[in-house]
Design a protein around this motif. Sequence first.
Motif, PDB file in Angstrom:
ATOM      1  N   ASP A 599       0.818  -1.216   0.000  1.00  0.00           N
ATOM      2  CA  ASP A 599       0.000   0.000   0.000  1.00  0.00           C
ATOM      3  C   ASP A 599       0.848   1.260   0.000  1.00  0.00           C
ATOM      4  N   GLU A 603       0.901   4.493  -4.460  1.00  0.00           N
ATOM      5  CA  GLU A 603       0.728   5.880  -4.875  1.00  0.00           C
ATOM      6  C   GLU A 603       1.946   6.425  -5.604  1.00  0.00           C
ATOM      7  N   LYS A 604       3.136   5.833  -5.319  1.00  0.00           N
ATOM      8  CA  LYS A 604       4.381   6.336  -5.910  1.00  0.00           C
ATOM      9  C   LYS A 604       4.816   5.535  -7.127  1.00  0.00           C
ATOM     10  N   THR A 636      -3.735   2.606 -14.959  1.00  0.00           N
ATOM     11  CA  THR A 636      -3.993   2.577 -13.518  1.00  0.00           C
ATOM     12  C   THR A 636      -3.621   1.202 -12.973  1.00  0.00           C
TER      13      THR A 636
END
Length: 659
Positions: A599, A603-604, A636
Amino acid sequence: MTERFRRHLLLISAGLLAALVFWIDSIAEYNSAISILYLAVLVLVSAAGSGNVVVRAAQVCVVLTILAWAVVHLHQPSVASALRCLSACMAISVTAALLLSRKRLEATKQDLGSSRSEVELFANSVPFVLWRSNPRGEIEYLNESWTTVTGLDRWTVLEGQRYNEVVHPDDMAVLVETVTTAVANRTMTDLKVRVRQADGSYRWMQIYDRPALSPLTGQVERYGGLSDVHDEVVAKEELQQLRKELEASNERLEQRVNERTTELMRTERRYSGLFDVSNMTFAEMDFSAAEAILDQIKSRGVTDLRSYMTAHPEEFARALSAIQTTRVNDALARMMGYESVSELVASPTAQFAEDGPEVLLRQLEMYFYGVDHIDGRTVLAGKDGRRIPVYSTATRLPDGLHLSSYVNLSDQERIEEMRQAAQAELARANRVATVGAFSASIAHELNQPITSMLMDAQTGLRLVARGSPEIETLTRILQRVAKTAQRVAAIVQRTRDNIVAGRRAVKAIDIRRLASDTRDLLDQDLKRADVELEILCEEAVPMIKGDPVELQQVFVNLVNNATDAMRDQPDTRRITLAIAAEEVAVRVRVTDTGPGIPDEHIEKLFEPFFTTKATGIGMGLQICRSAVEAMGGQLTVTNLASGGACFSFDLPLALKEPA
C-alpha cells in the motif's frame, strides 16, 4: 394596461376629440365658443406626450380654430366672432404654456431626486469607509462601508457616537491625541490604527481626516475615511498601496426653478470634500462631440465600428480630435510626472497612453455598442518619456462623460519580471533533468531486447560448438535474434522521431495480433522464469489507434514486471493479458498471481525513478503511463482481492477510413 398602450389611447382620444370639436365648430348653426374645448385636447396630449408634442398639438388646435372660423364666418365676418376666435386661440396658447411649465417642473423635481440618490449612491459605492465630522471632531455621517467593515449599524453608531469602540485599545491613546491636535490646529489626520472587523479580528487601517470650510455653515468641517493597509503594515513591503479616488461628475441639468437648483448645488458642495480623501487617480473626458460623429456613422448602417475606422482613418482622426479632457486630479498628474493638473490637461488626449488611439477607440466602442464599463491594461506616457504600466477602468456617465481611473502596476510588473526570470532558470534546470531522464528511459527500453539478443546469441554459439548443430533450431534462434533486432531498431527510430520532431507513428493496430507477437517475443524469458502467459481476447476485437512499438513496449514492461514480482514465488506463476471490446474503446488488463503491491508503494508507483528493484532505475512504469496517455488512455493499477496486481487501461478505437 401598459404605459405605452395608455399613451396611445390618450393620443387617439385627443385626436378624436379634436376632430369632433372641429366638426361642431365648423357648423354655422352653433355660433358659440365651441373651440374652447380644444383645452381638453391639450390636457389629454399632455398626459400622454412630451413637451414638444404638447406644442405641436397646441399649434394644430389653433389652426383648427382659425380654419373653423374661416369656414363659418369668412363670407360674413363679424367683430364678435373674430374676438371669440382670438380668445380661443389665446386660451389654447396659455393652456399649452401652463402644461409645458408643469412638465418642466416635474422633470426638475425628478432630476433633483435622482441627483440626491446619485450622491448617496456614489458615497456608498466607494470601497472605503467615508465620514464627515463637525468642527468639534464628532462624526455626523458614515457611508455603508462602515457597516460592511465593522459589522456595526452606522446609524446606531452615529446616534451614540460609538465609532471609537472598534479601535484597538492599544491604539486608542495615540488616536485621541492625534485627532484632538488635528481638530485644534485644523490640520490633516494621517494615522494607522487597528480596527475591529465584522468577524471580530483586527486589521490595520489608514485614517485620513482633512478640514474643509463648509459653504453651508461657514464653519470648518472635517472629511475623512478608512482604508485597509493591513497587508502593507504586516508584511513591511516597500510597495505603495494605491487606492482609488473617486469624484462624482457634475450632471449637466436643464434650467431648474431657483429654489430646487440652490438645494441641489448645496448638496453637491457638501459632499465634494469626500473626493479629496484618497490618492486614487482619475480623469474625466467629454465624448459628447465624438458621440455625435458616431451617431452619424451608425445612421449610415455601419455595424462594425473598428473595421470602419480602420478603413476611414480621416474619420477616426476627426473623432479623436473631438474628445476633450475635462478634468483630472492631482494624483494622476503626480503619477505621470507633471507638476500640475493644468500641465497634464494641456497635453493631447490621445498621447496620455502609448496605445492612446486604441484606448480611445475602445471607449468609442462603449457608446457605439451600448457598453457602460470597460477595463484592461495599458501604459501611460508620462512626462519626459516616463512609462507607467497601469490597470485602467472607464465608465460611461450621462451627458457624454467618461470617468477613467488608473492603478499603477509598476511594482507588480517588476515582481513579474523577477518571477519570469526565476521560471526561465527553473525551465533550464528541468531541461537538464529531462535529458538525464530521457537517457534513463532509452536505457530501460533497450535493456530487455538487448538481453534477449545476447541470450539467443549465446544459445546459438553453444549449438554451433557441438559440431553438428540442428539447422532448424539454429534458424529459429537467428529469426528470433533478427526480430528482436528489428524491435531495437524500432525503439531507436521512435526515440529519434520524438527528439527531432515529436512524431509518433499513430496508426490502426490489430491488438490481438500484437499481444500474440509479444508472447512469442518473451517466450524464452517466460519459460526460464517458469511463468505462464495467457491471452484472453475475442476473435473479432476491433482495431485500435496508437503506436505499435510503444504499445508493445508497454506489454513487455508490464509482463516483465509481473514476472519479476513472482520470481521467488513457489506457487503457480500465471500472467493474464485480457483484451475486451467496449463501446468506444478496447480495455486491456494485465493481471498476475503474485503478492500484489504494498500500500505504501502504490501511490508512488508511476513516479519517475521510483523502484523497488535493487537493479531498477524506476522509469519503466512512468514510460508506460506516458505512452498510454499519448495514445488517449490512462494506465492505472489496483490490487486484486484474490492476490496479485492488475494494470489496466483503455485505448480508443481506430476510425474507419471513408470509402
